[in-house]
Design a protein around this motif. Structure first.
Motif, PDB file in Angstrom:
ATOM      1  N   ASN A 199      21.218   0.247 -25.402  1.00  0.00           N
ATOM      2  CA  ASN A 199      22.685  -0.146 -24.943  1.00  0.00           C
ATOM      3  C   ASN A 199      22.312   0.215 -23.525  1.00  0.00           C
ATOM      4  OD1 ASN A 199      22.948   2.662 -25.046  1.00  0.00           O
ATOM      5  ND2 ASN A 199      24.141   2.862 -26.826  1.00  0.00           N
ATOM      6  N   ASP A 200      23.646   0.232 -22.702  1.00  0.00           N
ATOM      7  CA  ASP A 200      23.532   0.665 -21.365  1.00  0.00           C
ATOM      8  C   ASP A 200      23.394   2.219 -20.995  1.00  0.00           C
ATOM      9  OD1 ASP A 200      24.247  -2.167 -20.811  1.00  0.00           O
ATOM     10  OD2 ASP A 200      26.429  -1.630 -20.556  1.00  0.00           O
ATOM     11  N   ASP A 201      23.343   2.736 -22.142  1.00  0.00           N
ATOM     12  CA  ASP A 201      23.071   4.391 -22.183  1.00  0.00           C
ATOM     13  C   ASP A 201      21.605   4.544 -22.506  1.00  0.00           C
ATOM     14  OD1 ASP A 201      25.645   4.986 -21.043  1.00  0.00           O
ATOM     15  OD2 ASP A 201      26.423   5.072 -22.981  1.00  0.00           O
ATOM     16  N   GLY A 216      31.825   5.565 -28.053  1.00  0.00           N
ATOM     17  CA  GLY A 216      30.460   5.897 -28.161  1.00  0.00           C
ATOM     18  C   GLY A 216      29.555   6.989 -28.385  1.00  0.00           C
ATOM     19  N   TYR A 231      23.665   2.565 -31.940  1.00  0.00           N
ATOM     20  CA  TYR A 231      24.583   3.803 -31.732  1.00  0.00           C
ATOM     21  C   TYR A 231      25.716   3.281 -31.554  1.00  0.00           C
ATOM     22  CZ  TYR A 231      21.219   7.543 -30.810  1.00  0.00           C
ATOM     23  OH  TYR A 231      20.238   8.449 -30.979  1.00  0.00           O
ATOM     24  N   SER A 247      25.308  10.184 -24.341  1.00  0.00           N
ATOM     25  CA  SER A 247      23.848  10.221 -24.253  1.00  0.00           C
ATOM     26  C   SER A 247      22.945  11.235 -23.768  1.00  0.00           C
ATOM     27  CB  SER A 247      23.737   8.877 -23.187  1.00  0.00           C
ATOM     28  OG  SER A 247      24.176   9.514 -21.934  1.00  0.00           O
ATOM     29  N   GLN A 279      26.023  -7.630 -34.121  1.00  0.00           N
ATOM     30  CA  GLN A 279      26.323  -6.908 -33.048  1.00  0.00           C
ATOM     31  C   GLN A 279      27.656  -6.765 -32.541  1.00  0.00           C
ATOM     32  OE1 GLN A 279      23.672  -9.580 -30.351  1.00  0.00           O
ATOM     33  NE2 GLN A 279      23.167  -7.403 -29.464  1.00  0.00           N
ATOM     34  N   ILE A 308      20.335   0.456 -29.893  1.00  0.00           N
ATOM     35  CA  ILE A 308      21.411  -0.666 -29.776  1.00  0.00           C
ATOM     36  C   ILE A 308      22.225  -0.372 -31.008  1.00  0.00           C
ATOM     37  CG2 ILE A 308      20.460  -2.117 -31.374  1.00  0.00           C
ATOM     38  CD1 ILE A 308      22.324  -2.912 -27.993  1.00  0.00           C
TER      39      ILE A 308
END
Length: 234
Positions: free
Chosen positions: A112-114, A209, A120, A212, A77, A118
Protein backbone atom coordinates in the motif's frame (compact mmCIF):
# COMPACT_ATOMS: atom_id res chain seq x y z
CA UNK A 1 -20.34 10.16 4.20
CA UNK A 2 -18.37 7.13 5.35
CA UNK A 3 -18.37 4.24 2.89
CA UNK A 4 -20.03 1.05 4.16
CA UNK A 5 -17.98 -1.86 5.44
CA UNK A 6 -17.65 -4.55 2.75
CA UNK A 7 -17.16 -8.28 3.31
CA UNK A 8 -16.28 -10.97 0.78
CA UNK A 9 -16.93 -14.63 1.53
CA UNK A 10 -15.18 -17.34 -0.49
CA UNK A 11 -17.19 -20.56 -0.49
CA UNK A 12 -14.71 -23.38 -1.11
CA UNK A 13 -17.34 -26.09 -1.60
CA UNK A 14 -16.65 -28.65 -4.31
CA UNK A 15 -20.28 -28.47 -5.46
CA UNK A 16 -20.86 -26.23 -8.50
CA UNK A 17 -23.91 -23.98 -8.74
CA UNK A 18 -26.82 -24.45 -8.72
CA UNK A 19 -26.16 -27.44 -6.48
CA UNK A 20 -26.97 -27.05 -2.80
CA UNK A 21 -24.01 -26.20 -0.60
CA UNK A 22 -23.92 -26.80 3.14
CA UNK A 23 -21.05 -24.33 3.31
CA UNK A 24 -23.25 -21.69 1.69
CA UNK A 25 -25.84 -22.14 4.45
CA UNK A 26 -23.17 -21.56 7.08
CA UNK A 27 -21.99 -18.47 5.20
CA UNK A 28 -25.54 -17.11 5.22
CA UNK A 29 -25.79 -17.60 8.99
CA UNK A 30 -22.76 -15.32 9.35
CA UNK A 31 -23.47 -12.90 6.50
CA UNK A 32 -27.03 -12.18 7.65
CA UNK A 33 -25.70 -10.79 10.92
CA UNK A 34 -23.43 -8.42 9.03
CA UNK A 35 -26.13 -7.43 6.54
CA UNK A 36 -28.32 -6.27 9.41
CA UNK A 37 -25.49 -3.91 10.41
CA UNK A 38 -25.26 -2.39 6.95
CA UNK A 39 -22.31 -4.43 5.70
CA UNK A 40 -22.23 -5.01 1.95
CA UNK A 41 -21.82 -8.75 1.28
CA UNK A 42 -20.11 -10.37 -1.70
CA UNK A 43 -20.17 -14.19 -1.92
CA UNK A 44 -17.95 -16.12 -4.33
CA UNK A 45 -18.44 -19.85 -4.93
CA UNK A 46 -14.89 -20.57 -6.06
CA UNK A 47 -15.74 -23.73 -8.01
CA UNK A 48 -17.89 -21.69 -10.40
CA UNK A 49 -14.95 -19.56 -11.53
CA UNK A 50 -11.98 -20.64 -13.62
CA UNK A 51 -9.41 -19.89 -10.92
CA UNK A 52 -6.18 -21.21 -12.38
CA UNK A 53 -3.66 -22.91 -10.06
CA UNK A 54 -0.50 -20.98 -9.34
CA UNK A 55 1.01 -18.21 -7.26
CA UNK A 56 1.20 -15.42 -9.83
CA UNK A 57 -1.39 -12.60 -10.07
CA UNK A 58 -2.50 -13.60 -13.58
CA UNK A 59 -1.76 -17.16 -14.59
CA UNK A 60 -2.64 -16.54 -18.25
CA UNK A 61 0.73 -14.82 -18.39
CA UNK A 62 2.20 -18.16 -17.29
CA UNK A 63 0.41 -20.21 -19.94
CA UNK A 64 -3.01 -20.86 -18.38
CA UNK A 65 -5.84 -20.88 -20.91
CA UNK A 66 -8.01 -18.71 -18.66
CA UNK A 67 -7.90 -17.26 -15.17
CA UNK A 68 -10.76 -15.67 -13.25
CA UNK A 69 -8.52 -14.52 -10.42
CA UNK A 70 -7.61 -11.01 -11.67
CA UNK A 71 -11.31 -10.04 -11.67
CA UNK A 72 -11.85 -11.68 -8.27
CA UNK A 73 -8.83 -9.86 -6.90
CA UNK A 74 -10.53 -6.54 -7.62
CA UNK A 75 -13.41 -7.70 -5.42
CA UNK A 76 -10.98 -8.70 -2.66
CA UNK A 77 -9.35 -5.28 -2.82
CA UNK A 78 -12.74 -3.63 -2.34
CA UNK A 79 -13.43 -5.66 0.82
CA UNK A 80 -12.66 -4.78 4.42
CA UNK A 81 -13.43 -8.31 5.63
CA UNK A 82 -12.31 -11.54 3.96
CA UNK A 83 -13.83 -14.84 5.09
CA UNK A 84 -12.80 -18.21 3.69
CA UNK A 85 -15.44 -20.90 4.25
CA UNK A 86 -14.43 -24.49 3.64
CA UNK A 87 -15.81 -27.98 4.02
CA UNK A 88 -13.60 -30.66 5.53
CA UNK A 89 -12.24 -33.48 3.37
CA UNK A 90 -9.94 -36.06 5.01
CA UNK A 91 -9.46 -33.68 7.91
CA UNK A 92 -8.20 -30.86 5.66
CA UNK A 93 -9.61 -27.73 3.99
CA UNK A 94 -10.90 -28.40 0.49
CA UNK A 95 -8.60 -28.17 -2.51
CA UNK A 96 -10.42 -25.00 -3.56
CA UNK A 97 -9.74 -23.39 -0.18
CA UNK A 98 -6.06 -24.07 -0.73
CA UNK A 99 -6.26 -22.61 -4.23
CA UNK A 100 -7.86 -19.41 -2.96
CA UNK A 101 -5.11 -19.07 -0.35
CA UNK A 102 -2.46 -19.63 -3.02
CA UNK A 103 -3.97 -16.95 -5.23
CA UNK A 104 -4.18 -14.51 -2.31
CA UNK A 105 -0.52 -15.29 -1.74
CA UNK A 106 0.13 -14.32 -5.36
CA UNK A 107 -0.63 -10.72 -4.39
CA UNK A 108 1.63 -10.71 -1.30
CA UNK A 109 4.33 -8.70 -3.06
CA UNK A 110 1.98 -5.74 -3.47
CA UNK A 111 2.25 -2.86 -1.00
CA UNK A 112 0.00 0.00 0.00
CA UNK A 113 1.02 3.67 0.07
CA UNK A 114 2.66 3.19 3.48
CA UNK A 115 4.97 0.42 2.30
CA UNK A 116 2.93 -2.26 4.07
CA UNK A 117 1.46 -5.48 2.71
CA UNK A 118 -1.57 -4.75 0.54
CA UNK A 119 -3.57 -6.87 2.98
CA UNK A 120 -2.93 -4.51 5.93
CA UNK A 121 -6.22 -3.14 7.20
CA UNK A 122 -8.23 -6.16 6.04
CA UNK A 123 -9.82 -8.45 8.61
CA UNK A 124 -9.73 -12.22 8.13
CA UNK A 125 -12.05 -14.96 9.32
CA UNK A 126 -12.82 -18.63 8.68
CA UNK A 127 -15.90 -20.85 8.60
CA UNK A 128 -15.64 -24.65 8.55
CA UNK A 129 -18.29 -27.31 8.08
CA UNK A 130 -18.55 -31.01 7.38
CA UNK A 131 -19.39 -34.30 9.03
CA UNK A 132 -15.93 -35.41 10.10
CA UNK A 133 -13.23 -34.28 12.52
CA UNK A 134 -10.86 -31.44 11.72
CA UNK A 135 -12.65 -28.13 12.24
CA UNK A 136 -9.96 -26.51 14.38
CA UNK A 137 -7.13 -27.92 12.28
CA UNK A 138 -8.68 -26.42 9.14
CA UNK A 139 -9.22 -23.05 10.83
CA UNK A 140 -5.61 -23.09 12.00
CA UNK A 141 -4.35 -23.45 8.43
CA UNK A 142 -6.64 -20.78 7.00
CA UNK A 143 -6.14 -18.17 9.72
CA UNK A 144 -2.38 -18.66 9.80
CA UNK A 145 -2.21 -18.03 6.06
CA UNK A 146 -4.36 -14.92 6.34
CA UNK A 147 -2.29 -13.31 9.08
CA UNK A 148 0.94 -14.22 7.32
CA UNK A 149 -0.26 -12.33 4.26
CA UNK A 150 -0.97 -9.27 6.41
CA UNK A 151 -4.62 -9.53 7.39
CA UNK A 152 -5.61 -8.86 10.98
CA UNK A 153 -7.36 -11.71 12.79
CA UNK A 154 -9.80 -10.71 15.54
CA UNK A 155 -10.48 -12.80 18.64
CA UNK A 156 -12.50 -15.95 18.00
CA UNK A 157 -12.38 -15.49 14.22
CA UNK A 158 -13.49 -19.03 13.34
CA UNK A 159 -16.75 -20.90 13.65
CA UNK A 160 -18.31 -24.01 12.22
CA UNK A 161 -20.24 -27.22 12.62
CA UNK A 162 -19.15 -30.82 12.11
CA UNK A 163 -21.77 -32.80 14.02
CA UNK A 164 -20.88 -36.01 15.78
CA UNK A 165 -17.61 -37.74 14.94
CA UNK A 166 -17.91 -40.04 11.94
CA UNK A 167 -20.23 -40.05 8.91
CA UNK A 168 -23.49 -38.23 9.44
CA UNK A 169 -25.61 -35.24 8.40
CA UNK A 170 -23.93 -32.05 7.24
CA UNK A 171 -24.90 -28.55 8.31
CA UNK A 172 -28.46 -27.78 7.19
CA UNK A 173 -29.44 -31.35 6.30
CA UNK A 174 -33.03 -32.20 7.18
CA UNK A 175 -33.32 -34.73 10.00
CA UNK A 176 -36.04 -37.31 10.68
CA UNK A 177 -37.84 -34.98 13.08
CA UNK A 178 -37.97 -32.23 10.44
CA UNK A 179 -35.29 -30.08 12.04
CA UNK A 180 -32.06 -29.02 10.34
CA UNK A 181 -28.68 -30.38 11.42
CA UNK A 182 -26.71 -27.75 13.29
CA UNK A 183 -29.49 -25.16 13.23
CA UNK A 184 -30.20 -25.56 16.95
CA UNK A 185 -26.62 -26.14 18.04
CA UNK A 186 -25.88 -23.46 20.64
CA UNK A 187 -22.10 -23.77 20.21
CA UNK A 188 -22.34 -23.10 16.48
CA UNK A 189 -24.90 -20.32 16.76
CA UNK A 190 -22.92 -18.58 19.50
CA UNK A 191 -19.57 -18.82 17.70
CA UNK A 192 -20.96 -17.72 14.33
CA UNK A 193 -22.47 -14.68 16.04
CA UNK A 194 -19.37 -13.77 18.03
CA UNK A 195 -17.18 -14.21 14.98
CA UNK A 196 -19.37 -11.99 12.79
CA UNK A 197 -19.48 -9.19 15.35
CA UNK A 198 -15.73 -9.36 16.02
CA UNK A 199 -15.03 -9.15 12.30
CA UNK A 200 -17.20 -6.05 12.11
CA UNK A 201 -15.75 -4.40 15.23
CA UNK A 202 -12.18 -4.84 14.03
CA UNK A 203 -12.98 -3.74 10.47
CA UNK A 204 -14.40 -0.51 11.88
CA UNK A 205 -11.33 0.00 14.07
CA UNK A 206 -8.95 -0.52 11.16
CA UNK A 207 -10.64 1.96 8.84
CA UNK A 208 -7.72 4.33 9.48
CA UNK A 209 -5.16 1.65 8.70
CA UNK A 210 -2.31 0.26 10.81
CA UNK A 211 0.59 2.59 11.80
CA UNK A 212 3.54 2.08 9.46
CA UNK A 213 6.29 2.50 12.06
CA UNK A 214 8.29 -0.73 12.12
CA UNK A 215 6.51 -2.41 9.19
CA UNK A 216 7.28 -0.12 6.24
CA UNK A 217 9.00 -2.51 3.80
CA UNK A 218 10.09 0.28 1.47
CA UNK A 219 11.83 2.05 4.35
CA UNK A 220 13.53 -1.24 5.29
CA UNK A 221 14.80 -1.62 1.74
CA UNK A 222 16.23 1.89 1.97
CA UNK A 223 18.19 1.04 5.11
CA UNK A 224 15.87 1.90 7.99
CA UNK A 225 16.03 -0.77 10.69
CA UNK A 226 13.42 0.43 13.21
CA UNK A 227 15.63 -0.40 16.21
CA UNK A 228 16.66 -3.90 15.11
CA UNK A 229 20.21 -5.07 15.78
CA UNK A 230 21.73 -8.51 15.90
CA UNK A 231 22.38 -9.93 19.37
CA UNK A 232 25.93 -10.24 20.58
CA UNK A 233 27.11 -13.79 19.97
CA UNK A 234 29.41 -15.45 22.47
Amino acid sequence: MTAPIRAIYFNATLTPSPGESHTDLLIEASANILRKQGVEIDIVRAVDDAIAPGVQPDMTEQGAAEDAWPALWERVQAADIVVLATPIWLGQPSSLATRVIERLYAQSGLMNDDGQSIFYGKVGGCLVDGNEDGMKACATQVLYAMQHLGMTIPPQADAGWVGEAGPGPSYGDELEDGSRAGADNEFTKRNVTIMAWNLLHLARMLRGGIPSEGNDRRAWEQGERFGFQNPEYR
